[in-house]
Design an enzyme around this catalytic site. Structure first.
Site, PDB file in Angstrom:
ATOM      1  N   HIS A   1       3.607   6.081  -0.921  1.00 23.74           N
ATOM      2  CA  HIS A   1       2.256   5.660  -0.504  1.00 23.74           C
ATOM      3  C   HIS A   1       1.505   6.896   0.002  1.00 23.74           C
ATOM      4  O   HIS A   1       2.106   7.804   0.586  1.00 23.74           O
ATOM      5  CB  HIS A   1       2.354   4.600   0.596  1.00 23.74           C
TER       6      HIS A   1
ATOM      7  N   GLU B   1      -2.908   3.920  -7.230  1.00 26.64           N
ATOM      8  CA  GLU B   1      -3.653   3.685  -5.993  1.00 26.64           C
ATOM      9  C   GLU B   1      -4.420   4.958  -5.636  1.00 26.64           C
ATOM     10  O   GLU B   1      -3.912   5.821  -4.900  1.00 26.64           O
ATOM     11  CB  GLU B   1      -2.707   3.285  -4.857  1.00 26.64           C
TER      12      GLU B   1
HETATM   13  C1  PEP Z   1      -3.004   0.447   0.679  1.00 20.50           C
HETATM   14  O1  PEP Z   1      -3.300   1.382   1.438  1.00 20.50           O
HETATM   15  O2  PEP Z   1      -1.878   0.324   0.196  1.00 20.50           O
HETATM   16  C2  PEP Z   1      -4.041  -0.533   0.339  1.00 20.50           C
HETATM   17  C3  PEP Z   1      -3.857  -1.265  -0.703  1.00 20.50           C
HETATM   18  O3  PEP Z   1      -5.112  -0.616   1.212  1.00 20.50           O
HETATM   19  P1  PEP Z   1      -6.484  -1.419   1.047  1.00 20.50           P
HETATM   20  O4  PEP Z   1      -6.247  -2.629   0.196  1.00 20.50           O
HETATM   21  O5  PEP Z   1      -6.880  -1.772   2.429  1.00 20.50           O
HETATM   22  O6  PEP Z   1      -7.441  -0.475   0.376  1.00 20.50           O
END
Ligand code: PEP
Length: 251
Positions: free
Chosen positions: A95, A165
């Site tokens: 992450h 992500e």
């Molecule tokens: C994360 O940081 O894994 C995440 C999904 O955060 P958010 O949905 O708040 O952007």
């Protein structure tokens, strides 16, 4: 058709009683979930959140990180074996909070991937570029480097989940407006690499997923699910996301 996987990342946002309460509410109200739902509470709340599997067997337990060694003199570290013992089926690895706040390198992440799998759990690998890297046109290179290193010695037949992500899309309290066209090319790139290397792994999306945008990002021919941070912290929002995902997969 690949069934969706929706993962709640509660980060360090909830206490033990709060985590237990939220997990119970989700488990008792999410009665017709499609695919897999995973709750990732803070480490200390894992054992109480594990109890929800008895209420709803479709809700599984995940951890937000682990160490890459299984046992030893590693003060404060969390063993993947202990996570497995607690009932975790998934572990988030790489992450961006781990990469940028705690210094996890691509090599450390590679070791964590293997450690999670060796202990019988599925790693949920996060890859994604920062805002600056995107501005410099480096998104593809950064993501591919993260992906290739993490999977370098990870057996092809071992289950794993890849989460695209982008760091710039993470909400940190206020969700960003994420447009499908901004993130879809990276999904295609990751999926192509997985195909070329004979891997079968779902590619999910994380970063400001909310009730109103989940249907534009996830679907049978889009991302195979979502990693949800902020919008997984209330039952109303998270159940709304699950309900919207269910509609996408209704036959
Ligand atoms: C994360 O940081 O894994 C995440 C999904 O955060 P958010 O949905 O708040 O952007």
């Amino acid at each position: 058709m690949q069934e969706p996987i929706i993962i709640a990342n509660w980060k360090m946002q909830l206490g033990i009683a709060e985590s237990q309460e939220l997990a119970k509410q989700i488990a008792s109200e999410a009665t017709d979930v499609v695919g897999t739902v995973v709750l990732c509470p803070t480490f200390a709340a894992l054992s109480v959140v594990a109890e929800v599997e008895a209420i709803n067997s479709q809700i599984l337990l995940g951890a937000q990180d682990c160490y890459f060694e299984t046992k030893g003199t590693f003060t404060s570290a969390t063993s993947p074996a202990v996570l497995a013992e607690l009932g975790c089926k998934y572990v988030i690895v790489g992450h961006s909070d781990r990469r940028y706040l705690f210094g996890d390198t691509n090599d450390v992440i590679q070791k964590k991937m293997r450690a999670v799998a060796l202990n019988g759990m599925t790693p949920v690998l996060c890859v994604g570029e920062t805002a600056e890297e995107r501005k410099q046109g480096q998104s593809e290179d950064v993501v591919m480097e993260q992906l290739k290193t993490a999977l370098a010695d990870f057996p092809v037949d071992q289950p794993c989940i890849i989460t695209y992500e982008p760091v710039w899309a993470i909400s940190h309290g206020t969700p960003h407006v994420v447009i499908k066209e901004e993130v879809e090319p990276l999904r295609v790139l990751i999926a192509a690499y997985l195909r070329e290397t004979n891997r079968v792994a779902p590619v999910i999306y994380g970063g400001s997923v909310v009730v109103d945008n989940v249907q534009s990002l996830v679907g049978p021919s889009a991302f195979a699910g979502a990693l949800v941070g902020g919008a997984s912290l209330t039952a109303k929002d998270f159940l709304g996301i699950l309900a919207n995902v269910r509609k996408l997969y209704a036959v």
